[in-house]
Motif scaffolding. Structure first.
Motif, PDB file in Angstrom:
ATOM      1  N   UNK A  63      12.273  59.131 -15.550  1.00  0.00           N
ATOM      2  CA  UNK A  63      10.991  59.404 -16.412  1.00  0.00           C
ATOM      3  C   UNK A  63       9.913  59.885 -15.492  1.00  0.00           C
ATOM      4  N   UNK A  64       9.538  59.048 -14.454  1.00  0.00           N
ATOM      5  CA  UNK A  64       8.295  59.503 -13.697  1.00  0.00           C
ATOM      6  C   UNK A  64       8.564  60.843 -13.017  1.00  0.00           C
ATOM      7  N   UNK A  65       9.763  61.164 -12.414  1.00  0.00           N
ATOM      8  CA  UNK A  65      10.292  62.336 -11.835  1.00  0.00           C
ATOM      9  C   UNK A  65       9.856  63.403 -12.730  1.00  0.00           C
ATOM     10  N   UNK A  66      10.476  63.147 -13.975  1.00  0.00           N
ATOM     11  CA  UNK A  66      10.473  64.070 -15.061  1.00  0.00           C
ATOM     12  C   UNK A  66       9.001  64.415 -15.512  1.00  0.00           C
ATOM     13  N   UNK A  67       8.107  63.690 -15.633  1.00  0.00           N
ATOM     14  CA  UNK A  67       6.654  63.944 -16.003  1.00  0.00           C
ATOM     15  C   UNK A  67       5.766  63.865 -14.997  1.00  0.00           C
ATOM     16  N   UNK A  68       6.120  64.069 -13.693  1.00  0.00           N
ATOM     17  CA  UNK A  68       5.291  63.946 -12.758  1.00  0.00           C
ATOM     18  C   UNK A  68       4.144  65.191 -12.789  1.00  0.00           C
ATOM     19  N   UNK A  69       4.514  66.250 -12.840  1.00  0.00           N
ATOM     20  CA  UNK A  69       3.512  67.494 -12.808  1.00  0.00           C
ATOM     21  C   UNK A  69       2.654  67.073 -13.969  1.00  0.00           C
ATOM     22  N   UNK A  70       3.029  66.738 -15.400  1.00  0.00           N
ATOM     23  CA  UNK A  70       2.122  66.454 -16.396  1.00  0.00           C
ATOM     24  C   UNK A  70       1.330  65.275 -16.110  1.00  0.00           C
ATOM     25  N   UNK A  71       1.677  64.207 -15.467  1.00  0.00           N
ATOM     26  CA  UNK A  71       1.006  62.868 -15.131  1.00  0.00           C
ATOM     27  C   UNK A  71      -0.213  63.374 -14.229  1.00  0.00           C
ATOM     28  N   UNK A  72       0.255  64.480 -13.271  1.00  0.00           N
ATOM     29  CA  UNK A  72      -0.879  64.762 -12.297  1.00  0.00           C
ATOM     30  C   UNK A  72      -1.796  65.678 -13.011  1.00  0.00           C
ATOM     31  N   UNK A  73      -1.728  66.507 -13.980  1.00  0.00           N
ATOM     32  CA  UNK A  73      -2.559  67.144 -14.723  1.00  0.00           C
ATOM     33  C   UNK A  73      -3.433  66.203 -15.619  1.00  0.00           C
ATOM     34  N   UNK A  74      -2.858  65.201 -16.227  1.00  0.00           N
ATOM     35  CA  UNK A  74      -3.780  64.174 -16.930  1.00  0.00           C
ATOM     36  C   UNK A  74      -4.662  63.398 -15.936  1.00  0.00           C
ATOM     37  N   UNK A  75      -4.227  63.260 -14.852  1.00  0.00           N
ATOM     38  CA  UNK A  75      -5.096  62.408 -13.955  1.00  0.00           C
ATOM     39  C   UNK A  75      -6.263  63.211 -13.338  1.00  0.00           C
ATOM     40  N   UNK A  76      -6.004  64.619 -13.458  1.00  0.00           N
ATOM     41  CA  UNK A  76      -7.442  65.432 -13.146  1.00  0.00           C
ATOM     42  C   UNK A  76      -8.479  65.466 -14.124  1.00  0.00           C
ATOM     43  N   UNK A  77      -7.864  65.165 -15.222  1.00  0.00           N
ATOM     44  CA  UNK A  77      -9.068  65.354 -16.578  1.00  0.00           C
ATOM     45  C   UNK A  77      -9.154  64.100 -17.318  1.00  0.00           C
ATOM     46  N   UNK A  78      -8.879  62.876 -16.765  1.00  0.00           N
ATOM     47  CA  UNK A  78      -9.017  61.736 -17.483  1.00  0.00           C
ATOM     48  C   UNK A  78      -8.613  60.823 -16.360  1.00  0.00           C
ATOM     49  N   UNK A  79      -9.253  59.279 -16.790  1.00  0.00           N
ATOM     50  CA  UNK A  79      -9.012  58.323 -15.678  1.00  0.00           C
ATOM     51  C   UNK A  79      -7.844  57.214 -16.474  1.00  0.00           C
ATOM     52  N   UNK A  80      -6.983  56.785 -15.912  1.00  0.00           N
ATOM     53  CA  UNK A  80      -5.900  55.779 -16.087  1.00  0.00           C
ATOM     54  C   UNK A  80      -6.752  54.374 -15.984  1.00  0.00           C
ATOM     55  N   UNK A  81      -7.274  53.991 -17.356  1.00  0.00           N
ATOM     56  CA  UNK A  81      -8.297  52.905 -17.357  1.00  0.00           C
ATOM     57  C   UNK A  81      -7.447  51.443 -17.153  1.00  0.00           C
ATOM     58  N   UNK A  82      -6.194  51.584 -17.907  1.00  0.00           N
ATOM     59  CA  UNK A  82      -5.426  50.350 -17.995  1.00  0.00           C
ATOM     60  C   UNK A  82      -3.969  50.827 -17.972  1.00  0.00           C
ATOM     61  N   UNK A  83      -3.135  49.866 -17.247  1.00  0.00           N
ATOM     62  CA  UNK A  83      -1.841  50.475 -17.290  1.00  0.00           C
ATOM     63  C   UNK A  83      -0.925  49.292 -17.305  1.00  0.00           C
ATOM     64  N   UNK A  84      -0.477  48.780 -18.444  1.00  0.00           N
ATOM     65  CA  UNK A  84       0.437  47.415 -18.382  1.00  0.00           C
ATOM     66  C   UNK A  84       1.802  47.740 -18.641  1.00  0.00           C
TER      67      UNK A  84
END
Length: 156
Positions: A106-127
């Motif tokens: 999954x993380x390999x699959x969404x790596x590009x999208x995750x990177x884009x999201x981290x440019x325009x938002x902050x991951x405030x909490x991850x459980x």
């Protein structure tokens, strides 16, 4: 007054029942413990994102694209849902995996999208809820999740 409400309440109950799935995913067995808990080594995430000012539309576009990618390519993803708070300044992602071994894919699959999201938002909490394999744990470590091991319960 109660009689007037009974009809709509019964109608909603019937509609709700009609929308419920008739079957659930097969319960998995944990390979580490060997215990058939009905939960196995399923893993759930909750991730909270704080969206940067002016980036809401970009965030929604990336999230929608990522959702389509996951749905098309990850059969072991049991659930993948985005939610927004009232003023849409925060987004919440809920993911449910059939097993922890699906996480590196999954993380390999969404790596590009995750990177884009981290440019325009902050991951405030991850459980992360569930027992991770070494590969899943290593894959998620850079995101600094709060980890919660499965203690007890059941899945229907």
């Amino acid at each position: 007054m109660m009689i007037k409400l009974l009809g709509p309440v019964l109608m909603m109950a019937l509609l709700s029942a009609a929308c419920m799935p008739l079957t659930m995913p097969a319960a998995s067995v944990s390979t580490e413990s060997g215990a058939d808990t009905g939960y196995g080594n399923q893993v759930q995430y909750t991730a909270e994102w704080t969206i940067h000012e002016g980036e809401l539309e970009n965030f929604k576009e990336i999230a929608k694209s990522g959702t389509a990618l996951v749905e098309a390519n990850e059969p072991e993803m049991l659930a993948f849902h985005w939610y927004y708070n009232e003023d849409e300044s925060q987004a919440y992602l809920v993911e449910w995996y059939a097993n922890a071994d699906a996480i590196p894919h999954h993380m390999q699959n969404v790596g590009e999208s995750l990177g884009q999201l981290l440019e325009i938002s902050d991951l405030s909490r991850f459980e992360v809820f569930g027992d991770l394999t070494d590969g899943a744990n290593e894959t998620l470590a850079p995101l600094h999740p709060a980890l919660f091991s499965h203690m007890d319960g059941f899945t229907r």
